[in-house]
Design a protein around this motif. Structure first.
Motif, PDB file in Angstrom:
ATOM      1  N   PRO A 111       0.810  -1.221   0.000  1.00 33.08           N
ATOM      2  CA  PRO A 111       0.000   0.000   0.000  1.00 33.08           C
ATOM      3  C   PRO A 111       0.842   1.270   0.000  1.00 33.08           C
ATOM      4  O   PRO A 111       0.306   2.360  -0.087  1.00 33.08           O
ATOM      5  N   LEU A 112       2.166   1.131   0.120  1.00 36.87           N
ATOM      6  CA  LEU A 112       3.042   2.301   0.169  1.00 36.87           C
ATOM      7  C   LEU A 112       4.467   1.923  -0.197  1.00 36.87           C
ATOM      8  O   LEU A 112       4.796   0.755  -0.302  1.00 36.87           O
ATOM      9  N   VAL A 113       5.299   2.920  -0.377  1.00 34.23           N
ATOM     10  CA  VAL A 113       6.716   2.728  -0.664  1.00 34.23           C
ATOM     11  C   VAL A 113       7.451   2.623   0.667  1.00 34.23           C
ATOM     12  O   VAL A 113       7.178   3.390   1.588  1.00 34.23           O
ATOM     13  N   THR A 133      -1.365 -21.361   6.449  1.00 33.78           N
ATOM     14  CA  THR A 133      -2.758 -20.957   6.271  1.00 33.78           C
ATOM     15  C   THR A 133      -2.945 -19.604   6.942  1.00 33.78           C
ATOM     16  O   THR A 133      -2.503 -19.401   8.074  1.00 33.78           O
ATOM     17  N   VAL A 134      -3.574 -18.676   6.228  1.00 34.37           N
ATOM     18  CA  VAL A 134      -3.790 -17.327   6.775  1.00 34.37           C
ATOM     19  C   VAL A 134      -5.271 -16.985   6.732  1.00 34.37           C
ATOM     20  O   VAL A 134      -6.029 -17.508   5.921  1.00 34.37           O
ATOM     21  N   LYS A 135      -5.671 -16.111   7.631  1.00 31.95           N
ATOM     22  CA  LYS A 135      -7.039 -15.602   7.693  1.00 31.95           C
ATOM     23  C   LYS A 135      -7.024 -14.137   7.293  1.00 31.95           C
ATOM     24  O   LYS A 135      -6.014 -13.446   7.441  1.00 31.95           O
ATOM     25  N   LYS A 136      -8.150 -13.662   6.817  1.00 35.58           N
ATOM     26  CA  LYS A 136      -8.285 -12.249   6.461  1.00 35.58           C
ATOM     27  C   LYS A 136      -8.000 -11.415   7.708  1.00 35.58           C
ATOM     28  O   LYS A 136      -8.515 -11.680   8.784  1.00 35.58           O
ATOM     29  N   GLY A 137      -7.114 -10.406   7.561  1.00 40.65           N
ATOM     30  CA  GLY A 137      -6.745  -9.543   8.675  1.00 40.65           C
ATOM     31  C   GLY A 137      -5.483  -9.976   9.408  1.00 40.65           C
ATOM     32  O   GLY A 137      -4.962  -9.236  10.240  1.00 40.65           O
ATOM     33  N   GLN A 138      -4.958 -11.162   9.111  1.00 47.85           N
ATOM     34  CA  GLN A 138      -3.731 -11.643   9.756  1.00 47.85           C
ATOM     35  C   GLN A 138      -2.529 -10.874   9.224  1.00 47.85           C
ATOM     36  O   GLN A 138      -2.437 -10.591   8.027  1.00 47.85           O
ATOM     37  N   VAL A 139      -1.589 -10.530  10.114  1.00 53.66           N
ATOM     38  CA  VAL A 139      -0.394  -9.788   9.708  1.00 53.66           C
ATOM     39  C   VAL A 139       0.533 -10.706   8.907  1.00 53.66           C
ATOM     40  O   VAL A 139       0.885 -11.795   9.351  1.00 53.66           O
ATOM     41  N   LEU A 140       0.913 -10.221   7.720  1.00 54.50           N
ATOM     42  CA  LEU A 140       1.808 -10.978   6.845  1.00 54.50           C
ATOM     43  C   LEU A 140       3.232 -10.438   6.881  1.00 54.50           C
ATOM     44  O   LEU A 140       4.186 -11.159   6.633  1.00 54.50           O
ATOM     45  N   GLY A 141       3.370  -9.150   7.160  1.00 53.82           N
ATOM     46  CA  GLY A 141       4.677  -8.503   7.176  1.00 53.82           C
ATOM     47  C   GLY A 141       4.525  -7.060   7.614  1.00 53.82           C
ATOM     48  O   GLY A 141       3.434  -6.610   7.982  1.00 53.82           O
ATOM     49  N   ILE A 142       5.633  -6.334   7.572  1.00 52.15           N
ATOM     50  CA  ILE A 142       5.655  -4.928   7.974  1.00 52.15           C
ATOM     51  C   ILE A 142       6.376  -4.139   6.886  1.00 52.15           C
ATOM     52  O   ILE A 142       7.366  -4.616   6.328  1.00 52.15           O
ATOM     53  N   ILE A 143       5.874  -2.934   6.608  1.00 50.60           N
ATOM     54  CA  ILE A 143       6.595  -2.028   5.718  1.00 50.60           C
ATOM     55  C   ILE A 143       6.920  -0.780   6.523  1.00 50.60           C
ATOM     56  O   ILE A 143       6.038  -0.159   7.114  1.00 50.60           O
ATOM     57  N   GLU A 144       8.222  -0.462   6.578  1.00 49.08           N
ATOM     58  CA  GLU A 144       8.666   0.740   7.271  1.00 49.08           C
ATOM     59  C   GLU A 144       8.738   1.880   6.263  1.00 49.08           C
ATOM     60  O   GLU A 144       9.355   1.762   5.214  1.00 49.08           O
ATOM     61  N   ALA A 145       8.077   2.980   6.617  1.00 50.56           N
ATOM     62  CA  ALA A 145       8.118   4.178   5.778  1.00 50.56           C
ATOM     63  C   ALA A 145       8.222   5.380   6.706  1.00 50.56           C
ATOM     64  O   ALA A 145       7.390   5.549   7.598  1.00 50.56           O
TER      65      ALA A 145
END
Length: 181
Positions: A111-113, A133-145
């Motif tokens: 969603p961002l750079v 297996t993942v559910k909707k809303g589960q954290v997949l990673g982090i983007i630092e901006a």
């Protein structure tokens, strides 16, 4: 006391850092004060985010150039119509050159750079791995901006089919990050 003497007095109070001065002469009273500066830390300020149109995503892949368009017919000069091109593509079984086939319609994009992190800290385990297996809303990673950590959540229920970026890799707006099936 004259105006010049009062100005000189004010200057002396200011130069010497005085916090209070009282002068009385007859029925006149002059009170001057200067408060000390507080040594408190400034209040934290929330970052200001200015929304700008997204820059076009740059890709190392060769991008096809648009053909000139014949304004009278609305078709690109020297090309077939979209339906003819689609039919020819299906018949040949090949993807058009320059397109990115990610193999699924369930793709989580950036969603961002910023800088992508697969875990909450360098020594922590990754949020997800291929096959999880993942559910909707589960954290997949982090983007630092801009020193802010933004959690990337799954938009789908399913299984992580592919992780399309590496840890600490710089990502662009709209860049595919995860493929979910």
């Amino acid at each position: 006391m004259t105006i010049d003497e009062i100005v000189t007095l004010i200057q002396a109070v200011s130069d010497n850092g005085l916090t209070s001065f009282v002068y009385e002469e007859g029925d006149q009273k002059l009170v001057l004060k200067k408060k000390k500066k507080k040594n408190a830390a400034p209040a934290p300020v929330a970052p200001v985010v200015i929304s700008q149109p997204a820059a076009p995503m740059m890709s190392p892949m060769a991008m096809p150039m648009a053909a000139p368009v014949d304004l009278a017919s609305g078709a690109a000069a020297g090309t077939r119509s979209d339906s003819e091109a689609d039919h020819a593509q299906k018949a040949s079984g090949k993807e058009p050159e320059g397109t990115l086939d990610i193999g699924s319609d369930k793709v989580v994009v950036s969603p961002l750079v910023g800088t992508f992190y697969s875990a909450s800290s360098p020594d922590a385990e990754a949020f997800v791995k291929v096959g999880d297996t993942v559910k909707k809303g589960q954290v997949l990673g982090i983007i630092e901006a801009m020193k802010l950590m933004n959690e990337i959540e799954s938009e789908y229920d399913g299984v992580v089919e592919a992780i399309l970026v590496g840890n600490e890799e710089v990502v662009e707006y709209g860049q595919p990050l995860f493929r979910i099936r």
